[in-house]
Enzyme design. Structure first.
Site: not given
Ligand code: BES
Ligand code: MN
Ligand code: MN
Length: 461
Positions: A184, A157, A92
């Site tokens: 990720d 996610e 996603d």
């Molecule tokens: N891949 C990211 C997480 C991430 C961002 C890891 C930058 C390392 C560096 C992930 O897809 C993400 O964006 N997660 C969301 C989580 C939330 C919606 C619960 C985030 O961090 O905003």
């Molecule tokens: Mn991600």
């Molecule tokens: Mn993300």
């Protein structure tokens, strides 16, 4: 180069164009998990991955239903006596708005200056695709994998993986492994290879301030009624000081302070505040007093408004008292903060500071726990060797400010150590317009993944 590494390289070379075409096909599916109108596209992305896994020889491929978007599972378990790895990524993507700011439409991939541009090009379709293509190349050239792999590709996610924990509990039996690998995350500033060893948690909520049934003439009513937009501004101002300290009582209670070693590790990273400011057009460094930029973003909690709306947004002026005003707000959390607790504290604080004369509704939109992964675990060290062997440089260990809720779940529900093996360039514009993946990271990363499985297979058991 060994004969098998040679064969792998020859195969990957020969399939370069086909691989990019398939990556683009994946990116053309607008699998935006947050928007209900894209639910069918999320399913299409899941089916696309399931089809790819079946084609390359992965077994027991299953598109599993959840209360959210479907999960894709598949495994290859014929490496008897070798370790088993649970490989995780998400198909996603975040909403693509503002669309006008993209050089090309977000779901029409464009290759430019050695980068793939599209929503999901880096986060996280690239990395999911890299795993599929690495497995394909190994199976095609060797007929077998050096380790057992269980793939788990998720479609929620970007919505806090709200339904994944339940599925992990229910499927614990078939998810047994020695290790989870989450692809990720990304490299460090300057596109320096890195292994992420820390992620922040998150608590996400919406605040709706409701006044009258309809907008009011601000001349006729102004001064005699509460204005929901003013009230919302007051609430938001009461959440965080201009110096970056969160004003919610109890917010910092569970925070584990940074140790001297933590701070030394941050200080040792090759990072220049000035360059960071220049790159992002920041006029001044801001953040919690007493902490560096890397500490602020990687290891300290914070609170940010993600979106705010209400009242008149058009050109010119319109004199109203808006009927309502709204904000989406999230807190980034660090160990040992818990999202449910933080949500409760923030909720109580908002209700306490909310001005009279309006109704305030607060809705929890999800959360995730922070996590730290072990630097000295043999599987982490094997990842270090695989990265060094392929990218030609020893990776840095970094703590990132983003959140991957499943990281903590793999540890707590499945009891697995996690290695965050990510390849996104730090300037990938994740969640923003013109998201892009440096194709050299994508290509070399495929070699890293293949190499990593070989490294893991040779670890003493
Ligand atoms: N891949 C990211 C997480 C991430 C961002 C890891 C930058 C390392 C560096 C992930 O897809 C993400 O964006 N997660 C969301 C989580 C939330 C919606 C619960 C985030 O961090 O905003
Ligand atoms: Mn991600
Ligand atoms: Mn993300």
């Amino acid at each position: 180069m060994t004969a098998t590494a040679d064969a792998l390289e020859t195969y990957l070379d020969a399939n370069h164009d086909r691989r990019l075409a398939s990556y683009e096909e994946f990116l053309r599916i607008p699998s935006v998990s947050a928007l209900p109108e894209h639910a069918d596209d999320c399913r299409r992305a899941a089916e696309f991955l399931a089809g790819e896994l079946r084609t390359i020889g992965v077994e027991h491929v299953d598109v599993a239903e959840t209360r959210g978007h479907p999960l894709v599972y598949g495994d290859w378990l014929k490496a008897e006596g070798a370790p088993t790895v649970l490989v995780y990524g998400h198909y996603d993507v975040q909403p693509p708005d503002p669309i006008d700011e993209w050089v090309k439409a977000p779901f029409e991939p464009l290759i430019r200056d050695g980068r793939m541009l599209a929503r999901g090009a880096a986060d996280d379709k690239a990395q999911v695709h890299m795993h599929v293509r690495a497995t394909e190349a190994i199976l095609a050239t060797r007929g077998r994998l050096p380790v057992n792999l269980k793939f788990l590709f998720e479609g929620d996610e970007e919505m806090s993986s709200a339904h994944l924990d339940q599925w992990l509990e229910e499927n614990r039996a078939r998810l047994g492994a020695d290790l989870a690998v989450i692809s990720d995350t990304g490299f460090f500033e300057g596109n320096l290879p890195a292994v992420t060893i820390g992620l922040r948690g998150i608590s996400y909520f919406q605040v709706d301030v409701l006044g009258t049934a309809v907008d009011l003439h601000s001349g006729v009513f102004g001064g005699a009624v509460q204005n929901p937009a003013n009230a919302l501004a007051h609430i938001i101002a009461a959440l965080k000081g201009t110096n970056g300290r969160i004003l919610v009582p109890g917010f910092y209670d569970d925070v584990v302070p940074l140790s001297d070693r933590d701070r030394e590790a941050f200080a040792a990273l090759p990072f220049e505040d000035e360059a960071y400011r220049a790159e992002h057009g920041l006029s001044a460094p801001v953040g919690e007093p007493g902490y560096t930029t890397l500490e602020r973003r990687g290891a300290r909690p914070t609170l940010d408004v993600n979106g705010i709306w209400g009242g008149f947004q058009g050109e010119g002026s319109k004199t109203i008292i808006p009927a309502s005003a709204h904000a989406k707000i999230s807190c980034r959390l660090v160990v040992n903060q818990r999202p449910e607790r933080i949500y409760e504290l923030v909720r109580e604080h908002i209700l306490r500071v909310a001005p009279e004369g309006c109704r305030v509704e607060i809705t929890n939109l999800g959360g995730g726990l922070p996590s730290l992964t072990p630097m000295d675990h043999p599987a982490t060290q094997a990842a270090v060797r695989a990265i060094e062997a392929t990218f030609g440089r020893q990776p840095l260990f970094i703590r990132e400010g983003g959140s991957i809720p499943v990281c903590a779940s793999f540890e707590s529900i499945l009891g697995l150590p996690v290695v965050l093996l990510g390849f996104a360039n730090p300037d990938c514009n994740a969640h923003a317009p013109n998201e892009s993946m440096i194709l050299a990271n994508y290509e070399t990363g495929i070699r890293t993944i293949a190499r990593y499985w070989d490294e893991l297979a040779t670890l003493p058991r």
